[in-house]
Motif scaffolding. Structure first.
Motif, PDB file in Angstrom:
ATOM      1  N   MET A  76      23.094  48.462  23.605  1.00  0.00           N
ATOM      2  CA  MET A  76      22.805  48.643  25.020  1.00  0.00           C
ATOM      3  C   MET A  76      21.451  49.340  25.150  1.00  0.00           C
ATOM      4  O   MET A  76      21.218  50.370  24.523  1.00  0.00           O
ATOM      5  CB  MET A  76      23.902  49.470  25.666  1.00  0.00           C
ATOM      6  CG  MET A  76      23.558  49.889  27.081  1.00  0.00           C
ATOM      7  SD  MET A  76      24.853  50.825  27.890  1.00  0.00           S
ATOM      8  CE  MET A  76      25.630  49.512  28.753  1.00  0.00           C
ATOM      9  N   PRO A  77      20.568  48.806  25.951  1.00  0.00           N
ATOM     10  CA  PRO A  77      19.255  49.435  26.135  1.00  0.00           C
ATOM     11  C   PRO A  77      19.381  50.821  26.772  1.00  0.00           C
ATOM     12  O   PRO A  77      20.264  51.069  27.584  1.00  0.00           O
ATOM     13  CB  PRO A  77      18.525  48.485  27.082  1.00  0.00           C
ATOM     14  CG  PRO A  77      19.270  47.203  27.019  1.00  0.00           C
ATOM     15  CD  PRO A  77      20.686  47.556  26.678  1.00  0.00           C
ATOM     16  N   GLU A  78      18.493  51.677  26.369  1.00  0.00           N
ATOM     17  CA  GLU A  78      18.459  53.024  26.919  1.00  0.00           C
ATOM     18  C   GLU A  78      17.475  53.050  28.079  1.00  0.00           C
ATOM     19  O   GLU A  78      16.392  52.480  27.976  1.00  0.00           O
ATOM     20  CB  GLU A  78      18.013  53.989  25.820  1.00  0.00           C
ATOM     21  CG  GLU A  78      18.168  55.425  26.199  1.00  0.00           C
ATOM     22  CD  GLU A  78      17.923  56.333  25.011  1.00  0.00           C
ATOM     23  OE1 GLU A  78      17.565  57.486  25.252  1.00  0.00           O
ATOM     24  OE2 GLU A  78      18.073  55.897  23.870  1.00  0.00           O
ATOM     25  N   PRO A  79      17.807  53.692  29.197  1.00  0.00           N
ATOM     26  CA  PRO A  79      16.884  53.739  30.331  1.00  0.00           C
ATOM     27  C   PRO A  79      15.519  54.291  29.917  1.00  0.00           C
ATOM     28  O   PRO A  79      15.427  55.310  29.234  1.00  0.00           O
ATOM     29  CB  PRO A  79      17.573  54.681  31.323  1.00  0.00           C
ATOM     30  CG  PRO A  79      19.019  54.604  30.973  1.00  0.00           C
ATOM     31  CD  PRO A  79      19.059  54.405  29.480  1.00  0.00           C
ATOM     32  N   GLY A  80      14.472  53.586  30.282  1.00  0.00           N
ATOM     33  CA  GLY A  80      13.119  54.014  29.977  1.00  0.00           C
ATOM     34  C   GLY A  80      12.590  53.502  28.654  1.00  0.00           C
ATOM     35  O   GLY A  80      11.399  53.573  28.392  1.00  0.00           O
ATOM     36  N   ASN A  81      13.468  52.980  27.784  1.00  0.00           N
ATOM     37  CA  ASN A  81      13.017  52.458  26.492  1.00  0.00           C
ATOM     38  C   ASN A  81      12.424  51.075  26.692  1.00  0.00           C
ATOM     39  O   ASN A  81      13.063  50.196  27.248  1.00  0.00           O
ATOM     40  CB  ASN A  81      14.193  52.396  25.511  1.00  0.00           C
ATOM     41  CG  ASN A  81      13.756  51.907  24.151  1.00  0.00           C
ATOM     42  OD1 ASN A  81      13.685  50.712  23.916  1.00  0.00           O
ATOM     43  ND2 ASN A  81      13.470  52.835  23.271  1.00  0.00           N
ATOM     44  N   ILE A  82      11.181  50.897  26.253  1.00  0.00           N
ATOM     45  CA  ILE A  82      10.531  49.593  26.426  1.00  0.00           C
ATOM     46  C   ILE A  82      10.383  48.830  25.112  1.00  0.00           C
ATOM     47  O   ILE A  82      10.098  47.641  25.124  1.00  0.00           O
ATOM     48  CB  ILE A  82       9.171  49.725  27.144  1.00  0.00           C
ATOM     49  CG1 ILE A  82       8.243  50.681  26.402  1.00  0.00           C
ATOM     50  CG2 ILE A  82       9.376  50.174  28.582  1.00  0.00           C
ATOM     51  CD1 ILE A  82       6.851  50.774  27.018  1.00  0.00           C
TER      52      ILE A  82
END
Length: 60
Positions: free
Chosen positions: A1-7
């Protein structure tokens, strides 16, 4: 799951020793990176980021 702010996220194995691993993460802001540093999975990775590096650790 992507982490908020991780690009972006990438993992690299060392050339001389495949047990050496470098994780390269990019965040869209210093605030997002600061939130990441407060997560349980970050805290469990290493006692301190400088513990695995001979160079000073920083976020730019």
């Amino acid at each position: 799951m992507p982490e908020p702010g991780n690009i972006s996220f990438a993992a690299y194995h060392g050339v001389g020793d495949a047990r050496d691993v470098v994780l390269l993460e990019r965040y869209d802001s210093r605030e997002a990176f600061a939130r990441h540093r407060e997560t349980d999975h970050f805290a469990g990775l290493a006692p301190a980021p400088t513990a695995t590096s001979s160079r000073p650790w920083s976020c730019t």
